[in-house]
Design a protein around this motif. Structure first.
Motif, PDB file in Angstrom:
ATOM      1  N   ARG A 138      47.138  48.074  50.411  1.00 60.78           N
ATOM      2  CA  ARG A 138      46.904  49.124  49.407  1.00 60.78           C
ATOM      3  C   ARG A 138      46.083  48.580  48.239  1.00 60.78           C
ATOM      4  O   ARG A 138      46.346  48.883  47.084  1.00 60.78           O
ATOM      5  CB  ARG A 138      48.229  49.672  48.869  1.00 60.78           C
ATOM      6  N   GLY A 139      45.098  47.748  48.540  1.00 59.01           N
ATOM      7  CA  GLY A 139      44.337  47.078  47.482  1.00 59.01           C
ATOM      8  C   GLY A 139      43.687  48.064  46.517  1.00 59.01           C
ATOM      9  O   GLY A 139      43.811  47.925  45.298  1.00 59.01           O
ATOM     10  N   LEU A 140      42.998  49.072  47.062  1.00 57.57           N
ATOM     11  CA  LEU A 140      42.289  50.014  46.192  1.00 57.57           C
ATOM     12  C   LEU A 140      43.282  50.831  45.361  1.00 57.57           C
ATOM     13  O   LEU A 140      43.086  51.037  44.163  1.00 57.57           O
ATOM     14  CB  LEU A 140      41.400  50.939  47.039  1.00 57.57           C
ATOM     15  N   GLN A 141      44.344  51.267  46.008  1.00 56.60           N
ATOM     16  CA  GLN A 141      45.336  52.075  45.295  1.00 56.60           C
ATOM     17  C   GLN A 141      45.937  51.270  44.140  1.00 56.60           C
ATOM     18  O   GLN A 141      46.120  51.782  43.034  1.00 56.60           O
ATOM     19  CB  GLN A 141      46.454  52.525  46.260  1.00 56.60           C
ATOM     20  N   ARG A 142      46.251  50.008  44.418  1.00 58.72           N
ATOM     21  CA  ARG A 142      46.837  49.162  43.362  1.00 58.72           C
ATOM     22  C   ARG A 142      45.838  48.926  42.238  1.00 58.72           C
ATOM     23  O   ARG A 142      46.196  48.895  41.061  1.00 58.72           O
ATOM     24  CB  ARG A 142      47.311  47.836  43.956  1.00 58.72           C
ATOM     25  N   LEU A 143      44.578  48.789  42.615  1.00 59.80           N
ATOM     26  CA  LEU A 143      43.541  48.596  41.584  1.00 59.80           C
ATOM     27  C   LEU A 143      43.448  49.847  40.698  1.00 59.80           C
ATOM     28  O   LEU A 143      43.381  49.755  39.468  1.00 59.80           O
ATOM     29  CB  LEU A 143      42.190  48.321  42.257  1.00 59.80           C
ATOM     30  N   GLY A 160      36.966  51.317  50.489  1.00 61.05           N
ATOM     31  CA  GLY A 160      38.352  51.417  50.970  1.00 61.05           C
ATOM     32  C   GLY A 160      38.887  50.095  51.493  1.00 61.05           C
ATOM     33  O   GLY A 160      40.091  49.937  51.686  1.00 61.05           O
ATOM     34  N   ALA A 161      37.986  49.131  51.718  1.00 65.25           N
ATOM     35  CA  ALA A 161      38.428  47.813  52.201  1.00 65.25           C
ATOM     36  C   ALA A 161      38.698  46.871  51.037  1.00 65.25           C
ATOM     37  O   ALA A 161      38.877  45.673  51.243  1.00 65.25           O
ATOM     38  CB  ALA A 161      37.369  47.217  53.125  1.00 65.25           C
ATOM     39  N   TYR A 162      38.748  47.415  49.820  1.00 66.50           N
ATOM     40  CA  TYR A 162      39.017  46.557  48.665  1.00 66.50           C
ATOM     41  C   TYR A 162      40.336  45.810  48.887  1.00 66.50           C
ATOM     42  O   TYR A 162      41.361  46.427  49.188  1.00 66.50           O
ATOM     43  CB  TYR A 162      39.093  47.370  47.362  1.00 66.50           C
ATOM     44  N   GLY A 163      40.321  44.510  48.751  1.00 63.80           N
ATOM     45  CA  GLY A 163      41.539  43.702  48.869  1.00 63.80           C
ATOM     46  C   GLY A 163      41.779  43.148  50.263  1.00 63.80           C
ATOM     47  O   GLY A 163      42.570  42.219  50.431  1.00 63.80           O
ATOM     48  N   TYR A 182      25.160  52.543  64.316  1.00 66.09           N
ATOM     49  CA  TYR A 182      23.824  52.844  63.779  1.00 66.09           C
ATOM     50  C   TYR A 182      23.491  52.021  62.539  1.00 66.09           C
ATOM     51  O   TYR A 182      22.385  52.100  62.016  1.00 66.09           O
ATOM     52  CB  TYR A 182      23.764  54.335  63.385  1.00 66.09           C
ATOM     53  N   CYS A 183      24.435  51.238  62.021  1.00 65.27           N
ATOM     54  CA  CYS A 183      24.326  50.747  60.646  1.00 65.27           C
ATOM     55  C   CYS A 183      23.976  49.262  60.579  1.00 65.27           C
ATOM     56  O   CYS A 183      24.619  48.425  61.210  1.00 65.27           O
ATOM     57  CB  CYS A 183      25.638  51.020  59.920  1.00 65.27           C
ATOM     58  N   ILE A 184      22.992  48.938  59.766  1.00 62.96           N
ATOM     59  CA  ILE A 184      22.522  47.562  59.614  1.00 62.96           C
ATOM     60  C   ILE A 184      23.228  46.858  58.446  1.00 62.96           C
ATOM     61  O   ILE A 184      23.104  45.646  58.259  1.00 62.96           O
ATOM     62  CB  ILE A 184      20.975  47.565  59.410  1.00 62.96           C
ATOM     63  N   VAL A 185      24.009  47.635  57.683  1.00 61.29           N
ATOM     64  CA  VAL A 185      24.599  47.093  56.449  1.00 61.29           C
ATOM     65  C   VAL A 185      25.468  45.844  56.681  1.00 61.29           C
ATOM     66  O   VAL A 185      25.365  44.876  55.920  1.00 61.29           O
ATOM     67  CB  VAL A 185      25.373  48.206  55.697  1.00 61.29           C
ATOM     68  N   PRO A 186      26.330  45.804  57.721  1.00 60.35           N
ATOM     69  CA  PRO A 186      27.146  44.594  57.887  1.00 60.35           C
ATOM     70  C   PRO A 186      26.298  43.324  58.016  1.00 60.35           C
ATOM     71  O   PRO A 186      26.666  42.278  57.483  1.00 60.35           O
ATOM     72  CB  PRO A 186      27.938  44.871  59.170  1.00 60.35           C
ATOM     73  N   GLN A 187      25.154  43.430  58.704  1.00 60.49           N
ATOM     74  CA  GLN A 187      24.278  42.250  58.817  1.00 60.49           C
ATOM     75  C   GLN A 187      23.636  41.924  57.477  1.00 60.49           C
ATOM     76  O   GLN A 187      23.460  40.770  57.127  1.00 60.49           O
ATOM     77  CB  GLN A 187      23.163  42.488  59.849  1.00 60.49           C
ATOM     78  N   ALA A 188      23.257  42.965  56.747  1.00 60.13           N
ATOM     79  CA  ALA A 188      22.536  42.741  55.491  1.00 60.13           C
ATOM     80  C   ALA A 188      23.457  42.291  54.369  1.00 60.13           C
ATOM     81  O   ALA A 188      23.053  41.532  53.498  1.00 60.13           O
ATOM     82  CB  ALA A 188      21.811  44.025  55.079  1.00 60.13           C
ATOM     83  N   ARG A 189      24.700  42.746  54.388  1.00 54.94           N
ATOM     84  CA  ARG A 189      25.594  42.491  53.251  1.00 54.94           C
ATOM     85  C   ARG A 189      26.687  41.470  53.540  1.00 54.94           C
ATOM     86  O   ARG A 189      27.384  41.039  52.627  1.00 54.94           O
ATOM     87  CB  ARG A 189      26.243  43.809  52.814  1.00 54.94           C
ATOM     88  N   GLY A 190      26.901  41.155  54.819  1.00 55.78           N
ATOM     89  CA  GLY A 190      27.890  40.126  55.139  1.00 55.78           C
ATOM     90  C   GLY A 190      29.322  40.633  55.091  1.00 55.78           C
ATOM     91  O   GLY A 190      29.567  41.839  55.035  1.00 55.78           O
ATOM     92  N   PRO A 191      30.286  39.699  55.130  1.00 59.24           N
ATOM     93  CA  PRO A 191      31.702  40.083  55.242  1.00 59.24           C
ATOM     94  C   PRO A 191      32.269  40.702  53.966  1.00 59.24           C
ATOM     95  O   PRO A 191      31.641  40.669  52.915  1.00 59.24           O
ATOM     96  CB  PRO A 191      32.398  38.751  55.546  1.00 59.24           C
ATOM     97  N   PHE A 192      33.505  41.227  54.088  1.00 55.36           N
ATOM     98  CA  PHE A 192      34.185  41.818  52.930  1.00 55.36           C
ATOM     99  C   PHE A 192      34.326  40.789  51.820  1.00 55.36           C
ATOM    100  O   PHE A 192      34.650  39.619  52.071  1.00 55.36           O
ATOM    101  CB  PHE A 192      35.607  42.263  53.314  1.00 55.36           C
ATOM    102  N   LYS A 193      34.125  41.250  50.606  1.00 53.86           N
ATOM    103  CA  LYS A 193      34.316  40.360  49.453  1.00 53.86           C
ATOM    104  C   LYS A 193      34.748  41.238  48.284  1.00 53.86           C
ATOM    105  O   LYS A 193      33.975  42.050  47.791  1.00 53.86           O
ATOM    106  CB  LYS A 193      32.987  39.651  49.153  1.00 53.86           C
ATOM    107  N   SER A 194      36.008  41.084  47.882  1.00 60.27           N
ATOM    108  CA  SER A 194      36.524  41.910  46.783  1.00 60.27           C
ATOM    109  C   SER A 194      36.459  41.142  45.476  1.00 60.27           C
ATOM    110  O   SER A 194      36.704  39.938  45.440  1.00 60.27           O
ATOM    111  CB  SER A 194      37.984  42.282  47.045  1.00 60.27           C
ATOM    112  N   VAL A 195      36.157  41.859  44.412  1.00 60.32           N
ATOM    113  CA  VAL A 195      36.158  41.246  43.080  1.00 60.32           C
ATOM    114  C   VAL A 195      37.613  41.199  42.607  1.00 60.32           C
ATOM    115  O   VAL A 195      38.362  42.170  42.784  1.00 60.32           O
ATOM    116  CB  VAL A 195      35.296  42.080  42.098  1.00 60.32           C
ATOM    117  N   ASP A 196      37.995  40.085  42.017  1.00 57.91           N
ATOM    118  CA  ASP A 196      39.353  39.913  41.531  1.00 57.91           C
ATOM    119  C   ASP A 196      39.752  41.075  40.599  1.00 57.91           C
ATOM    120  O   ASP A 196      38.962  41.500  39.750  1.00 57.91           O
ATOM    121  CB  ASP A 196      39.397  38.583  40.770  1.00 57.91           C
TER     122      ASP A 196
END
Ligand code: SF4
Length: 476
Positions: free
Chosen positions: A251-256, A241-244, A200-214
């Motif tokens: 475990r990117g988010l947990q480590r952050l 939850g896809a951070y990293g 149902y979600c248009i967000v992946p098209q609008a926001r593009g692929p995963f991109k984590s801030v360092d």
């Protein structure tokens, strides 16, 4: 540097006034704060309420058809109320339908979602010039057009043409935010993009692929905001939850989180929405055990019917969600646990809706966002059989809201007599007899004795409930 030269040029002109209006999620709000601070740095001034502006930026959202309508209304209002102003439209609606936005009379520039933080740089090159000397012609929207900027006459400005990198990677786009746009809690964007493609979600098209801030950049940002005195930092992302993941980190988010809670100081961290499948044992342990983390999670379940979850392409079952919520509740009886629900996905029958109602009522949840399904072109659900009519969706949403409201009130009532940790969400003033506060478990309250407040987080005792708010007194 080119940007510096332009910056100096702008300052020679009369001070320009700007407005930024934002629709949609917290990530959009953070982007707007970033852009506003960059414009301030260029010497522009935010227009006072009712004062005409020279530059109007509208940061749009496209999550539902209603959002699109609201965006168009907001853009037209900006044009109408600010004659002669440059009107720049950005955000997810601009990304998904730039031609519709550009067709609105008075719109000067349309900037794709992933380049919105570079608007000040683009404007530094264009604000004082009628001609920008670009040659690329603009055609109908194609995938390769995403995140370019289009001028009113159809010409495009790509990040390369403004001398910078695409998206969030230029050094300017990594500048630290200094404030929270007038709010008392600060939002830090740690992640952008989504690749889950829920039906149902248009967000992946609008926001593009995963991109984590360092992680170092996130830590610097959090430290800067703590130094400014913000007692609560909210970590936000489109798919938190896809951070990293894009950096191949496990475990990117947990480590952050572990890194951030080591920062000294009187502050707390809250997580914004996180997907059910991404709440693992380690995160449960952290959320329910670490003092510097708010005991609150918002975990969107979307439906209480397994067949509908499969149609939605959600990667979990109702049993798994049920188990998760009860594990959290067993570890912390006071924890705030919120969820999102969509009603009326194509194929949702009266029977499947009833199953959702019964199931949701059996869970110890505390906060709810309920949305009628909105048909978004470009998504899988758009063309599905069994579209539910508007009236039925509205009725189902109202019924579910009623059930959820009763659950919310029950949770609130159970807080009477408890001691909770709170931060102020309004400013104390001579006329204010009470102060708005927010507890760690995400309950709004009214502090009845807002005198001699310490800075940072303080303990409050709940004396009662009024208008869905806790009435609280300081524990002195
Ligand atoms: S996880 Fe699903 S609902 Fe959330 S942003 Fe991604 S596609 Fe949309």
């Amino acid at each position: 540097m080119r940007f510096e030269i332009k910056k100096r040029k702008i300052k020679r002109f009369e001070i320009m006034r700007y407005t930024i209006q934002t629709l949609g999620c917290k990530v959009n709000q953070v982007d707007s704060i970033f852009v506003a601070e960059a414009l301030d740095g260029l010497g522009l001034q935010k227009a006072a309420l009712g004062e005409p502006a020279d530059l109007c930026i509208v940061n749009t959202c496209t999550v539902t058809a209603r959002s699109d309508t609201q965006c168009r209304q907001m853009i037209r209002k900006a044009v109408r109320e600010n004659p002669g102003a440059r009107v720049v439209v950005t955000g997810c609606y601009a990304e998904m339908d730039p031609n519709a936005v550009r067709a609105i009379p008075g719109v000067t520039m349309v900037v794709g979602s992933r380049d919105k933080r570079r608007i000040p740089e683009m404007l530094a090159g264009n604000l004082n010039a009628d001609k920008v000397g670009l040659e690329e012609e603009n055609g109908p929207r194609r995938p390769e057009d995403l995140s370019a900027a289009c001028l009113r006459d159809g010409r495009q400005v790509t990040p390369a043409q403004t001398g910078g990198q695409r998206g969030r990677e230029s050094s300017e786009s990594q500048r630290l935010i200094q404030g929270a746009g007038g709010r008392s809690r600060a939002f830090v964007m740690v992640q952008d993009g989504c690749r889950a493609f829920c039906a149902y979600c248009i967000v992946p098209q609008a926001r593009g692929p995963f991109k984590s801030v360092d992680a170092e950049q996130v830590e610097n940002q959090v430290r800067a905001l703590i130094e400014k005195g913000f007692p609560e930092i909210v970590l936000t992302g489109i798919h938190l939850g896809a951070y990293g993941v894009d950096r191949h980190e496990r475990r990117g988010l947990q480590r952050l989180i572990l890194r951030l809670i080591r920062i000294p100081g009187d502050f707390r961290i809250r997580l914004s929405s996180i997907e059910p499948a991404e709440v693992d044992d380690e995160l449960i342990h952290l959320i329910t055990g670490e003092e510097k983390l708010c005991n609150h999670l918002h975990i969107p379940v979307q439906s209480g019917d397994d067949a509908i979850l499969r149609r939605m392409r959600r990667p979990y079952t109702t049993d798994a969600f049920f188990d998760l919520v009860f594990r959290l509740r067993a570890r912390d009886p006071e924890m705030g646990i919120g969820t999102d629900l969509i009603v009326g996905l194509p194929g949702e029958t009266g029977g499947s809706f009833e199953r959702t109602c019964r199931w949701i009522a059996s869970l110890p949840l505390t906060h709810f966002h309920i949305f009628p399904y909105s048909q978004r072109p470009g998504t899988e659900a758009y063309a599905m059989d069994g579209q539910v009519d508007q009236a039925a969706k509205k009725e189902r949403a109202a019924r579910l809201r009623e059930i959820c409201r009763a659950m919310q009130v029950k949770f609130l009532s159970g807080m009477k007599g408890k001691t909770l940790r709170a931060v102020p969400t309004s400013k104390p003033g001579p006329a204010n007899k009470t102060l708005s506060v927010l507890t760690g478990n995400y309950l709004s309250g009214r502090l009845m004795d807002p005198y001699d407040l310490p800075s940072g987080i303080f303990s409050v005792k709940v004396s009662g409930i009024s208008d869905d708010k806790l009435l609280v007194y300081r524990v002195r």
